[in-house]
Write an enzyme that holds these catalytic residues in place. Sequence first.
Site, PDB file in Angstrom:
ATOM      1  N   LYS A  14       0.825  -1.218   0.000  1.00  0.00           N
ATOM      2  CA  LYS A  14       0.000   0.000   0.000  1.00  0.00           C
ATOM      3  C   LYS A  14       0.858   1.265   0.000  1.00  0.00           C
ATOM      4  CE  LYS A  14      -2.276  -0.971   3.854  1.00  0.00           C
ATOM      5  NZ  LYS A  14      -1.636  -2.230   4.278  1.00  0.00           N
ATOM      6  N   ARG A  89      -9.611   0.499   8.834  1.00  0.00           N
ATOM      7  CA  ARG A  89      -9.129  -0.844   9.148  1.00  0.00           C
ATOM      8  C   ARG A  89     -10.172  -1.660   9.904  1.00  0.00           C
ATOM      9  NH1 ARG A  89      -3.238   0.419   9.035  1.00  0.00           N
ATOM     10  NH2 ARG A  89      -2.040  -1.488   9.296  1.00  0.00           N
ATOM     11  N   ARG A 128      12.277  -5.306   4.906  1.00  0.00           N
ATOM     12  CA  ARG A 128      11.919  -3.922   4.579  1.00  0.00           C
ATOM     13  C   ARG A 128      12.711  -2.921   5.423  1.00  0.00           C
ATOM     14  NH1 ARG A 128       5.756  -1.748   4.959  1.00  0.00           N
ATOM     15  NH2 ARG A 128       5.935  -2.153   7.184  1.00  0.00           N
ATOM     16  N   ARG A 161      11.449  -0.911  10.835  1.00  0.00           N
ATOM     17  CA  ARG A 161      10.397  -0.711  11.820  1.00  0.00           C
ATOM     18  C   ARG A 161      10.444  -1.788  12.889  1.00  0.00           C
ATOM     19  NH1 ARG A 161       4.908   0.427   8.535  1.00  0.00           N
ATOM     20  NH2 ARG A 161       4.108  -0.885  10.210  1.00  0.00           N
ATOM     21  N   ARG A 172       0.074  -8.979  13.457  1.00  0.00           N
ATOM     22  CA  ARG A 172      -0.569  -7.950  12.636  1.00  0.00           C
ATOM     23  C   ARG A 172      -1.456  -8.605  11.580  1.00  0.00           C
ATOM     24  NH1 ARG A 172       4.655  -5.064  10.677  1.00  0.00           N
ATOM     25  NH2 ARG A 172       3.292  -3.795   9.385  1.00  0.00           N
TER      26      ARG A 172
END
Length: 214
Positions: A14, A89, A128, A161, A172
């Site tokens: 996203k 969400r 990431r 992160r 998550r």
Amino acid sequence: MINIVLLGAPGSGKGTLAKKLCPEYGLKHVSTGDLLRDVVASGSTLGQEINSYITKGELVPDALIGQMIKEVLNSADAKKGVLLDGFPRTIPQADMLTQIMSELHTKITKVFYMRVELPLIISRLVNRVSCKTCGRPYHLINVPPKKAGICDDCGGTLIQREDDKEDTIRSRYETYLKKTQPLIDYYKKTGSLIEIDGAEGVDKCLLEVRPFLK
Ligand code: AMP
């Protein structure tokens, strides 16, 4: 005016898609995750409370998000159109969004659901990193920076992160299945949902999305 929602699991791409689409269509990029991380970075008591949800892979309470999103959507730079990345969400958040949009005499134009399977999500997120200064995302194996730890574009420091650890990614994802996935049917019913393949990377996504934004 275009108002877009990007729907998808963590790691579906996203944010990466948003960074390409927003300049192309003159949209304001609204990432509730980024906004929350800014509050966490401020070190306030509220920030500490928010961080306790984020590090567990849980959602921050709807009331708190609602207040934040109201302010952003009312701001002057949101008037040309927005791209919502990571919001809504939950069903109550989606209801809240419909309400705010109608108060502003506008509506959601398109909802793009980015479909990706869990194994790919994990491999994407554990690899990431992103630039602390300009936000450019990298994948340490597929799209590595030229110089380790440094952004190719602006020379900023690359950071990982805290919630991109495998255990937290799995939490998550569970939260996503329980709370966010029902939004697929919710937006299917409004006729605004378009499903795209999030597995192939951002350039392919752009090709799939652009025809719907004419
Ligand atoms: P993201 O950057 O979108 O992956 O979001 C990181 C974390 O911020 C999530 O795992 C949630 O804890 C929190 N968060 C982001 N957006 C929302 C939202 N719309 N509602 C509740 N929590 C959120």
